[in-house]
Design a protein around this motif. Sequence first.
Motif, mmCIF file in Angstrom:
data_model
loop_
_atom_site.group_PDB
_atom_site.id
_atom_site.type_symbol
_atom_site.label_atom_id
_atom_site.label_comp_id
_atom_site.label_asym_id
_atom_site.label_seq_id
_atom_site.Cartn_x
_atom_site.Cartn_y
_atom_site.Cartn_z
ATOM 1 N N LEU A 176 0.881 -1.179 0.000
ATOM 2 C CA LEU A 176 0.000 0.000 0.000
ATOM 3 C C LEU A 176 0.906 1.212 0.000
ATOM 4 O O LEU A 176 1.632 1.451 0.968
ATOM 5 C CB LEU A 176 -0.915 -0.011 1.224
ATOM 6 N N ARG A 177 0.889 1.902 -1.155
ATOM 7 C CA ARG A 177 1.760 3.053 -1.347
ATOM 8 C C ARG A 177 3.231 2.669 -1.114
ATOM 9 O O ARG A 177 4.023 3.402 -0.539
ATOM 10 C CB ARG A 177 1.364 4.191 -0.419
ATOM 11 N N GLY A 178 3.535 1.471 -1.606
ATOM 12 C CA GLY A 178 4.907 0.982 -1.553
ATOM 13 C C GLY A 178 5.289 0.281 -0.261
ATOM 14 O O GLY A 178 6.334 -0.369 -0.197
ATOM 15 N N SER A 179 4.474 0.368 0.787
ATOM 16 C CA SER A 179 4.775 -0.296 2.064
ATOM 17 C C SER A 179 4.107 -1.668 2.103
ATOM 18 O O SER A 179 2.934 -1.804 1.685
ATOM 19 C CB SER A 179 4.275 0.542 3.245
ATOM 20 N N PRO A 180 4.827 -2.687 2.603
ATOM 21 C CA PRO A 180 4.242 -4.031 2.612
ATOM 22 C C PRO A 180 3.080 -4.147 3.602
ATOM 23 O O PRO A 180 3.136 -3.627 4.714
ATOM 24 C CB PRO A 180 5.405 -4.925 3.025
ATOM 25 N N ILE A 181 2.038 -4.831 3.170
ATOM 26 C CA ILE A 181 0.895 -5.162 4.023
ATOM 27 C C ILE A 181 0.532 -6.621 3.775
ATOM 28 O O ILE A 181 1.118 -7.275 2.899
ATOM 29 C CB ILE A 181 -0.319 -4.247 3.747
#
Length: 341
Positions: free
Chosen positions: A248-253
Amino acid sequence: MPNNKRKNRGNKNKEVTMTPSNETDTLIQDYEDDDIEEMQEADLKKLIRTLRSSQKQILELQKSLMDKIENLSRENEILRRNQNETKQLVQQETVIVTEVKNSIDQMKNTIESLTNRIGEAEERISDLKDREQERIQSEQRKEEEIRNLKNIVGNLQDTIKKPNIRVLGVPEGMEREKGLEGFFSEILAENFPGLEKDREILVQEAHRTPNKHDQKRSSPRHIVIKLSTVKHKEKILKCAREKCQITLRGSPIRLTADFSSETLQARREWRDIAQVLRENNCQPRILYPAKLSFVNEGEIKTFHSKQKLKEFVATRPALQKMLKDVLHTETQKHGHQYERR
């Protein structure tokens, strides 16, 4: 005349046999007072010696008799004393025998009383054992009912949660920009462009869980997305497994299915076993709600409990060797949990 009398007395003296017992009497009978006066001095001296000797013998005999009488008297006294002591002993023994009989009777009564008490105690113990067994069975039935109710509640929760997706790792406060539904659409657009255009995928509800944020908690709360159908949820999760890395927006989730706490715990218990199977290329999967599936000897095997898995592993030496350590560890864990309870 006197000479004749002396001769006659001499003859008489010759004819008399002198014995210690009758010598004195014989001499007294043979001699009268007149004769004694006419006796010669020698004969008189002889007579006196004889009388003295006889007297001495009589005294010795008398003394001997007195000694015997005294001994007999002592013996009689001893016998009398012994007889009295014997009577006393008999009386004492009679008393002792009576006391022993009384003691035996008391012991018999005591033993009988104890036997009755033991019988009553055994009956009480038997009743207590029966009650304890009934209590144990009742508790087992209650535990079974509780387990069944928990399973029912868990199944109901899982049924309710079946269309849900959990989103993990979204920082707190990001939903203020466009709401949780808008963030979910952004996740689909960023990771699954084809699904984002699917108009049939509808979000019915979205919320953080738990509802209240704990400031001491470092990780953000999960987001629960309730979709309109289970089919859409499974489609999204399948795409997520294929893509592996969701952002999400480059951050892992992370995207996961939403389960009840009981089902989550059951799924976690398969984790170590699944890891070993994965390291040995057995393609393990944890199926809905908490079943383990893997490939063995070219066949897909599915198990809903560890007991069933253990029974199957016991028939497969290679699989038994592979899972020996992890199954042994699981057995020890359950043993410690049972001891704590």
